[in-house]
Motif scaffolding. Structure first.
Motif, PDB file in Angstrom:
ATOM      1  N   LEU A 221     -29.703 -48.386  22.397  1.00 43.48           N
ATOM      2  CA  LEU A 221     -30.053 -48.224  20.993  1.00 43.48           C
ATOM      3  C   LEU A 221     -28.955 -48.796  20.100  1.00 43.48           C
ATOM      4  CD1 LEU A 221     -32.004 -47.221  18.851  1.00 43.48           C
ATOM      5  CD2 LEU A 221     -30.892 -44.982  18.991  1.00 43.48           C
ATOM      6  N   ALA A 222     -27.710 -48.501  20.431  1.00 41.38           N
ATOM      7  CA  ALA A 222     -26.578 -48.990  19.634  1.00 41.38           C
ATOM      8  C   ALA A 222     -26.529 -50.517  19.591  1.00 41.38           C
ATOM      9  CB  ALA A 222     -25.272 -48.427  20.169  1.00 41.38           C
ATOM     10  N   SER A 223     -26.920 -51.154  20.694  1.00 40.21           N
ATOM     11  CA  SER A 223     -26.886 -52.612  20.740  1.00 40.21           C
ATOM     12  C   SER A 223     -28.205 -53.242  20.289  1.00 40.21           C
ATOM     13  CB  SER A 223     -26.533 -53.090  22.151  1.00 40.21           C
ATOM     14  OG  SER A 223     -27.592 -52.791  23.044  1.00 40.21           O
ATOM     15  N   GLY A 224     -29.200 -52.414  19.979  1.00 43.17           N
ATOM     16  CA  GLY A 224     -30.483 -52.929  19.529  1.00 43.17           C
ATOM     17  C   GLY A 224     -31.322 -53.531  20.637  1.00 43.17           C
ATOM     18  N   ASP A 225     -31.053 -53.139  21.887  1.00 44.11           N
ATOM     19  CA  ASP A 225     -31.775 -53.670  23.041  1.00 44.11           C
ATOM     20  C   ASP A 225     -32.995 -52.792  23.337  1.00 44.11           C
ATOM     21  OD1 ASP A 225     -32.678 -54.591  25.501  1.00 44.11           O
ATOM     22  OD2 ASP A 225     -30.654 -54.869  26.305  1.00 44.11           O
ATOM     23  N   ALA A 226     -34.101 -53.147  22.714  1.00 45.68           N
ATOM     24  CA  ALA A 226     -35.320 -52.343  22.831  1.00 45.68           C
ATOM     25  C   ALA A 226     -35.815 -52.249  24.272  1.00 45.68           C
ATOM     26  CB  ALA A 226     -36.421 -52.917  21.931  1.00 45.68           C
ATOM     27  N   GLU A 227     -35.731 -53.341  25.034  1.00 48.60           N
ATOM     28  CA  GLU A 227     -36.227 -53.325  26.416  1.00 48.60           C
ATOM     29  C   GLU A 227     -35.376 -52.423  27.299  1.00 48.60           C
ATOM     30  OE1 GLU A 227     -38.539 -53.981  29.814  1.00 48.60           O
ATOM     31  OE2 GLU A 227     -38.962 -54.005  27.676  1.00 48.60           O
ATOM     32  N   ALA A 228     -34.058 -52.481  27.135  1.00 52.53           N
ATOM     33  CA  ALA A 228     -33.188 -51.608  27.926  1.00 52.53           C
ATOM     34  C   ALA A 228     -33.428 -50.149  27.553  1.00 52.53           C
ATOM     35  CB  ALA A 228     -31.721 -51.974  27.709  1.00 52.53           C
ATOM     36  N   LEU A 229     -33.660 -49.890  26.279  1.00 52.70           N
ATOM     37  CA  LEU A 229     -33.956 -48.521  25.844  1.00 52.70           C
ATOM     38  C   LEU A 229     -35.276 -48.055  26.438  1.00 52.70           C
ATOM     39  CD1 LEU A 229     -33.377 -45.996  24.182  1.00 52.70           C
ATOM     40  CD2 LEU A 229     -34.392 -47.161  22.202  1.00 52.70           C
ATOM     41  N   ARG A 230     -36.274 -48.918  26.418  1.00 57.78           N
ATOM     42  CA  ARG A 230     -37.575 -48.567  26.976  1.00 57.78           C
ATOM     43  C   ARG A 230     -37.453 -48.236  28.460  1.00 57.78           C
ATOM     44  NH1 ARG A 230     -41.147 -49.963  30.247  1.00 57.78           N
ATOM     45  NH2 ARG A 230     -40.108 -51.888  30.828  1.00 57.78           N
ATOM     46  N   CYS A 231     -36.732 -49.068  29.188  1.00 60.64           N
ATOM     47  CA  CYS A 231     -36.564 -48.850  30.631  1.00 60.64           C
ATOM     48  C   CYS A 231     -35.820 -47.546  30.915  1.00 60.64           C
ATOM     49  CB  CYS A 231     -35.823 -50.018  31.266  1.00 60.64           C
ATOM     50  SG  CYS A 231     -36.798 -51.524  31.376  1.00 60.64           S
ATOM     51  N   ALA A 232     -34.749 -47.291  30.177  1.00 54.49           N
ATOM     52  CA  ALA A 232     -33.975 -46.062  30.392  1.00 54.49           C
ATOM     53  C   ALA A 232     -34.800 -44.837  30.034  1.00 54.49           C
ATOM     54  CB  ALA A 232     -32.682 -46.106  29.577  1.00 54.49           C
ATOM     55  N   ALA A 233     -35.558 -44.913  28.944  1.00 55.36           N
ATOM     56  CA  ALA A 233     -36.404 -43.783  28.545  1.00 55.36           C
ATOM     57  C   ALA A 233     -37.496 -43.541  29.585  1.00 55.36           C
ATOM     58  CB  ALA A 233     -37.014 -44.037  27.164  1.00 55.36           C
TER      59      ALA A 233
ATOM     60  N   ILE B 134     -35.519 -48.124  14.461  1.00 55.08           N
ATOM     61  CA  ILE B 134     -34.970 -47.417  13.300  1.00 55.08           C
ATOM     62  C   ILE B 134     -35.413 -45.955  13.346  1.00 55.08           C
ATOM     63  CG2 ILE B 134     -35.006 -47.247  10.775  1.00 55.08           C
ATOM     64  CD1 ILE B 134     -35.220 -50.308  10.741  1.00 55.08           C
ATOM     65  N   GLY B 135     -34.439 -45.072  13.214  1.00 51.27           N
ATOM     66  CA  GLY B 135     -34.712 -43.640  13.217  1.00 51.27           C
ATOM     67  C   GLY B 135     -34.629 -42.995  14.597  1.00 51.27           C
ATOM     68  N   LEU B 136     -34.474 -43.791  15.644  1.00 49.95           N
ATOM     69  CA  LEU B 136     -34.420 -43.218  16.988  1.00 49.95           C
ATOM     70  C   LEU B 136     -33.108 -42.496  17.267  1.00 49.95           C
ATOM     71  CD1 LEU B 136     -36.248 -45.767  19.305  1.00 49.95           C
ATOM     72  CD2 LEU B 136     -37.080 -43.599  18.387  1.00 49.95           C
ATOM     73  N   GLU B 137     -32.106 -42.720  16.425  1.00 49.17           N
ATOM     74  CA  GLU B 137     -30.846 -41.990  16.586  1.00 49.17           C
ATOM     75  C   GLU B 137     -31.106 -40.489  16.563  1.00 49.17           C
ATOM     76  OE1 GLU B 137     -31.319 -44.287  14.168  1.00 49.17           O
ATOM     77  OE2 GLU B 137     -30.043 -45.950  14.787  1.00 49.17           O
ATOM     78  N   THR B 138     -31.961 -40.068  15.636  1.00 46.43           N
ATOM     79  CA  THR B 138     -32.303 -38.648  15.523  1.00 46.43           C
ATOM     80  C   THR B 138     -33.025 -38.168  16.775  1.00 46.43           C
ATOM     81  OG1 THR B 138     -32.474 -38.870  13.135  1.00 46.43           O
ATOM     82  CG2 THR B 138     -33.528 -36.946  14.113  1.00 46.43           C
TER      83      THR B 138
ATOM     84  N   VAL C  20     -30.460 -37.613  19.468  1.00 49.38           N
ATOM     85  CA  VAL C  20     -29.687 -36.383  19.226  1.00 49.38           C
ATOM     86  C   VAL C  20     -30.501 -35.180  19.695  1.00 49.38           C
ATOM     87  CG1 VAL C  20     -28.759 -34.856  17.430  1.00 49.38           C
ATOM     88  CG2 VAL C  20     -28.262 -37.305  17.367  1.00 49.38           C
ATOM     89  N   THR C  21     -31.785 -35.163  19.369  1.00 50.51           N
ATOM     90  CA  THR C  21     -32.673 -34.089  19.813  1.00 50.51           C
ATOM     91  C   THR C  21     -32.767 -34.060  21.329  1.00 50.51           C
ATOM     92  OG1 THR C  21     -33.961 -34.228  17.782  1.00 50.51           O
ATOM     93  CG2 THR C  21     -35.029 -33.171  19.666  1.00 50.51           C
ATOM     94  N   LEU C  22     -32.890 -35.234  21.930  1.00 48.36           N
ATOM     95  CA  LEU C  22     -32.979 -35.330  23.388  1.00 48.36           C
ATOM     96  C   LEU C  22     -31.718 -34.771  24.044  1.00 48.36           C
ATOM     97  CD1 LEU C  22     -35.036 -36.505  25.455  1.00 48.36           C
ATOM     98  CD2 LEU C  22     -33.638 -38.568  25.462  1.00 48.36           C
ATOM     99  N   HIS C  23     -30.547 -35.120  23.526  1.00 47.28           N
ATOM    100  CA  HIS C  23     -29.285 -34.597  24.056  1.00 47.28           C
ATOM    101  C   HIS C  23     -29.226 -33.079  23.926  1.00 47.28           C
ATOM    102  CE1 HIS C  23     -26.616 -37.951  25.162  1.00 47.28           C
ATOM    103  NE2 HIS C  23     -27.304 -38.650  24.282  1.00 47.28           N
ATOM    104  N   SER C  24     -29.631 -32.576  22.787  1.00 47.45           N
ATOM    105  CA  SER C  24     -29.600 -31.133  22.543  1.00 47.45           C
ATOM    106  C   SER C  24     -30.526 -30.392  23.510  1.00 47.45           C
ATOM    107  CB  SER C  24     -30.003 -30.855  21.093  1.00 47.45           C
ATOM    108  OG  SER C  24     -30.106 -29.476  20.861  1.00 47.45           O
ATOM    109  N   GLU C  25     -31.716 -30.898  23.665  1.00 48.84           N
ATOM    110  CA  GLU C  25     -32.672 -30.256  24.573  1.00 48.84           C
ATOM    111  C   GLU C  25     -32.214 -30.377  26.022  1.00 48.84           C
ATOM    112  OE1 GLU C  25     -36.615 -31.675  23.667  1.00 48.84           O
ATOM    113  OE2 GLU C  25     -36.650 -30.573  21.779  1.00 48.84           O
TER     114      GLU C  25
END
Length: 113
Positions: A45-57, A89-93, A96-101
């Motif tokens: 997310l920090a690097s804006g790599d949507a595909e890497a984020l999708r794969c990790a998620a 945009i907005g996935l930071e929140t 944060v929720t994912l980390h908390s849960e």
């Protein structure tokens, strides 16, 4: 949300019955692997790599589903879909929720080890 809604205890009970002595190792592996997956999601997310984020998620969603962390799996599904659509945009929140849960799930799973 209370901790009791984050884990499907029936799934864990079934896993415990099926895996026997290896169940503790499954929980340990899930917890340690989850740290890496959360970190990978954050970096992507920090690097804006949507595909890497999708794969990790997607990967984290599967492991959460396997141990009955259904709320985490649902959160991952939302993040995965947003990343697929390149809507970062907005996935930071959301992260944060994912980390908390995840912290709450970790505490609950400690009782199973």
């Amino acid at each position: 949300m209370s901790d009791n809604h984050l884990i499907d205890h029936e799934i864990l009970s079934t896993l415990q019955d099926v895996m026997g002595d290896d169940f503790g190792l499954l929980i340990e592996t899930y917890l340690s692997d989850s740290e890496g997956r959360l970190s990978a999601m954050q970096k992507a997310l920090a690097s804006g790599d949507a595909e890497a984020l999708r794969c990790a998620a997607h990967s984290f969603k599967g492991s959460c589903s396997n141990v009955g962390a259904t709320t985490l799996a649902a959160q991952c599904q939302l993040i995965e879909q947003a990343a697929l659509n390149k809507q970062l945009i907005g996935l930071e929140t959301s992260l944060v929720t994912l980390h908390s849960e995840f912290s709450q799930v970790r505490r609950q799973l400690a009782g199973y080890q």
